[in-house]
Design a protein around this motif. Structure first.
Motif, PDB file in Angstrom:
ATOM      1  N   ALA A  18      34.057  49.166  30.406  1.00 43.62           N
ATOM      2  CA  ALA A  18      34.868  47.978  30.678  1.00 43.62           C
ATOM      3  C   ALA A  18      33.929  46.858  31.128  1.00 43.62           C
ATOM      4  O   ALA A  18      33.772  46.602  32.325  1.00 43.62           O
ATOM      5  CB  ALA A  18      35.918  48.267  31.741  1.00 43.62           C
ATOM      6  N   PRO A  19      33.257  46.182  30.184  1.00 40.00           N
ATOM      7  CA  PRO A  19      32.226  45.200  30.541  1.00 40.00           C
ATOM      8  C   PRO A  19      32.739  44.021  31.351  1.00 40.00           C
ATOM      9  O   PRO A  19      31.951  43.352  32.023  1.00 40.00           O
ATOM     10  CB  PRO A  19      31.686  44.746  29.181  1.00 40.00           C
ATOM     11  N   ASN A  20      34.040  43.752  31.315  1.00 39.27           N
ATOM     12  CA  ASN A  20      34.603  42.649  32.101  1.00 39.27           C
ATOM     13  C   ASN A  20      35.398  43.147  33.299  1.00 39.27           C
ATOM     14  O   ASN A  20      36.140  42.380  33.919  1.00 39.27           O
ATOM     15  CB  ASN A  20      35.494  41.771  31.218  1.00 39.27           C
ATOM     16  N   THR A 165      30.408  37.909  38.817  1.00 41.69           N
ATOM     17  CA  THR A 165      30.928  39.028  39.603  1.00 41.69           C
ATOM     18  C   THR A 165      30.610  38.822  41.077  1.00 41.69           C
ATOM     19  O   THR A 165      29.481  38.501  41.440  1.00 41.69           O
ATOM     20  CB  THR A 165      30.320  40.359  39.128  1.00 41.69           C
ATOM     21  N   PHE A 166      31.609  39.003  41.929  1.00 38.80           N
ATOM     22  CA  PHE A 166      31.416  38.946  43.376  1.00 38.80           C
ATOM     23  C   PHE A 166      32.476  39.843  44.016  1.00 38.80           C
ATOM     24  O   PHE A 166      33.404  40.312  43.344  1.00 38.80           O
ATOM     25  CB  PHE A 166      31.527  37.503  43.900  1.00 38.80           C
ATOM     26  N   VAL A 174      35.900  39.756  38.849  1.00 44.10           N
ATOM     27  CA  VAL A 174      35.094  39.552  37.640  1.00 44.10           C
ATOM     28  C   VAL A 174      35.708  38.428  36.806  1.00 44.10           C
ATOM     29  O   VAL A 174      36.888  38.470  36.442  1.00 44.10           O
ATOM     30  CB  VAL A 174      35.018  40.832  36.784  1.00 44.10           C
ATOM     31  N   ILE A 175      34.887  37.401  36.519  1.00 41.60           N
ATOM     32  CA  ILE A 175      35.307  36.261  35.706  1.00 41.60           C
ATOM     33  C   ILE A 175      34.356  36.157  34.522  1.00 41.60           C
ATOM     34  O   ILE A 175      33.149  36.106  34.686  1.00 41.60           O
ATOM     35  CB  ILE A 175      35.285  34.958  36.516  1.00 41.60           C
ATOM     36  N   LYS A 176      34.907  36.124  33.315  1.00 40.61           N
ATOM     37  CA  LYS A 176      34.096  36.105  32.087  1.00 40.61           C
ATOM     38  C   LYS A 176      34.244  34.754  31.376  1.00 40.61           C
ATOM     39  O   LYS A 176      35.303  34.421  30.864  1.00 40.61           O
ATOM     40  CB  LYS A 176      34.546  37.224  31.144  1.00 40.61           C
ATOM     41  N   LEU A 249      39.848  36.632  33.505  1.00 37.17           N
ATOM     42  CA  LEU A 249      39.824  37.258  34.818  1.00 37.17           C
ATOM     43  C   LEU A 249      40.159  38.723  34.609  1.00 37.17           C
ATOM     44  O   LEU A 249      41.282  39.074  34.271  1.00 37.17           O
ATOM     45  CB  LEU A 249      40.839  36.584  35.745  1.00 37.17           C
ATOM     46  N   TYR A 250      39.131  39.596  34.733  1.00 32.51           N
ATOM     47  CA  TYR A 250      39.294  41.023  34.408  1.00 32.51           C
ATOM     48  C   TYR A 250      39.780  41.222  32.977  1.00 32.51           C
ATOM     49  O   TYR A 250      40.685  42.002  32.711  1.00 32.51           O
ATOM     50  CB  TYR A 250      40.295  41.694  35.335  1.00 32.51           C
ATOM     51  N   ASP A 251      39.258  40.497  32.035  1.00 41.43           N
ATOM     52  CA  ASP A 251      39.652  40.658  30.639  1.00 41.43           C
ATOM     53  C   ASP A 251      41.077  40.186  30.372  1.00 41.43           C
ATOM     54  O   ASP A 251      41.633  40.454  29.301  1.00 41.43           O
ATOM     55  CB  ASP A 251      39.499  42.114  30.180  1.00 41.43           C
TER      56      ASP A 251
END
Length: 470
Positions: A18-20, A165-166, A174-176, A249-251
């Motif tokens: 789960a990369p995001n 990521t924080f 996680v924000i992509k 946001l988280y995919d």
């Protein structure tokens, strides 16, 4: 899995699977065949916190790139790694947006995201999303013939950035980010026409949720410029560059922004008292900006919220009310006349030597029919020795593991200029091509760039001083 129960919230940062990352709610836990089957569905951040207050503010730069793809012929990306991150930049060289029309120019953008969320007793009580962007756009459009009504838009580049990521407490957020760039045109052209413009903006747009209500925030500064048009008949052209910035946001769907800079040119036919046909024209430049706050990961109250018309501005920046007879000599028609210094390749009898420069130089003509003298000045006419020494000294101080020492740097520079003297004003980029990219087939190109086997490198100190991975 023994501690999981229906209703539990499961959160993960980026993993290979789960990369995001993800945020999920357990809907069922079942035992089957000696194992445990856990079923989940999307959850919201509010469900993971009884109380929380966090802000993330991130400048996006080329150092964050995971993947960058150019999708249209004639578009070139500029990605140089420097001591500081810098903007996303692309150049356009005869981009075939529609048959018979070409677009040239460049675009650079520096976007920034700010996101604030406050949770109180498992409920989001306030939230703010804000996008800032600095952008410079230079575009020129040339049509070689009549083009009936046309509309075209092309995604010319797509950039995927590393997740931001924080943690808040022990919970990873996680924000992509992803950025897409578009070029578009529409209008109608009855004969040959060319025009162009430049824009430089600093803008911000956002949405804030507070006390159960939404409001938009916005602001911008701008600088406009233009290139005098050349035309033979009526024309109406709207050309634009659009930036689509989106965050997952988280995919899950997250905030997004859409910023469009455009130029709209129109030439109209008018009847003179002598019954001759003639043309008048005007050029309007504008900015459109919108924002979306479709954030499923914050809860159902934050889905499908948007302000698509948050920024709307346009102004006529240039016009000609003087009626010019059709067929009269104009700048860009290839014939030097009137007060023009030159027109395309027509310089009359003027040469570099006649203007006081080296006889071996080359004279060029700008779009406003004035001289371009950059290539009249050869290295033999200038003292680059001090500049070479200063640049090489700076590079030596950086201590990049794969850069040459001071003496080698001076030697390579001097040799490069001896071999290609017309690159005298571009020797930093020339050196970068030759030494860092190990490409020897380099030559001077238009627009202050050095070209290397079909690619080009920015004419900047950053290109030279880049500390690449050894």
């Amino acid at each position: 899995t023994s501690s999981l129960a229906t209703g539990a919230i499961v959160v993960s940062g980026p993993t290979e699977a789960a990369p995001n990352g993800f945020i999920r709610r357990v809907t069922s836990v079942e035992q089957s065949g000696g194992g445990t089957i856990v079923s989940t569905e999307n959850a919201s951040i509010a469900e993971a916190f009884e109380s929380a207050d966090f802000t993330v503010s991130k400048d996006l730069s080329i150092d964050d790139i995971e993947d960058a793809t150019v999708l249209v012929d004639g578009v070139m990306k500029h990605l140089t790694k420097a001591e500081i991150g810098h903007e996303f930049k692309h150049s356009f060289v005869n981009v075939p947006i529609v048959p018979g029309m070409a677009i040239n120019g460049s675009i650079s953008a520096e976007p920034k995201l700010t996101l604030t969320v406050v949770v109180d007793y498992f409920e989001v009580v306030s939230a703010l999303v804000r996008f800032d962007i600095k952008e410079e756009l230079n575009l020129s459009v040339v049509s070689s013939a009549e083009i009936p009504t046309f509309t075209a838009e092309k995604k010319f580049a797509s950039i995927s950035l590393r997740p931001i990521t924080f943690t808040v407490g022990i919970v990873p957020i996680v924000i992509k980010p992803n950025i897409n760039f578009y070029l578009g045109v529409n209008g109608e052209i009855k004969a040959k026409v060319s025009t162009g413009f430049s824009q430089k903006i600093e803008a911000f747009a956002g949405m804030e949720y507070k006390n159960g209500a939404w409001q938009g925030i916005r602001g911008f500064t701008k600088f406009f410029g233009f290139y005098p048009p050349t035309l033979e008949a009526e024309a109406k052209i709207r050309v634009y560059e659009k930036n689509e910035i989106e965050f997952l946001l988280y995919d899950l769907v997250g905030p997004s922004a859409l910023v469009t800079l455009y130029g709209q040119f129109e030439a109209k036919g008018t009847s003179m008292s002598t019954e001759e046909d003639c043309l008048t024209w005007d050029l309007k430049l504008g900015i459109d900006g919108g924002i979306g706050f479709n954030m499923e990961a914050l809860g159902p109250d934050f889905e499908n919220k948007s302000l698509p018309d948050l920024i709307q501005y346009s102004a006529v920046i240039a016009s000609s009310d003087e009626c010019v007879p059709v067929g009269a000599g104009t700048c860009g028609d290839g014939v030097k006349n009137g007060e023009e210094e030159c027109d395309v390749e027509d310089f009359g009898t003027t040469t570099c030597e006649g203007l006081g420069y080296d006889a071996e130089g080359t004279l060029f003509c700008d779009v406003d029919c004035t001289y371009i003298l950059d290539f009249c000045i050869l290295c033999g006419s200038c003292n680059y020795e001090t500049r070479i020494q200063n640049h090489c000294a700076r590079m030596d101080i950086y201590g990049c593991s794969n850069e040459p020492n001071y003496d080698e740097c001076v030697s390579v520079y001097t040799m490069a200029l001896d071999e290609h003297p017309l690159c005298g004003t571009q020797f930093e980029a020339f050196y970068y091509c030759r030494e860092e990219l190990e490409i020897t087939d380099c030559y001077c190109g238009d627009g202050g760039l050095v070209w290397c086997e079909g690619g080009c490198v920015e004419n900047t100190w950053n290109a030279l001083a880049a500390c690449l991975d050894p």
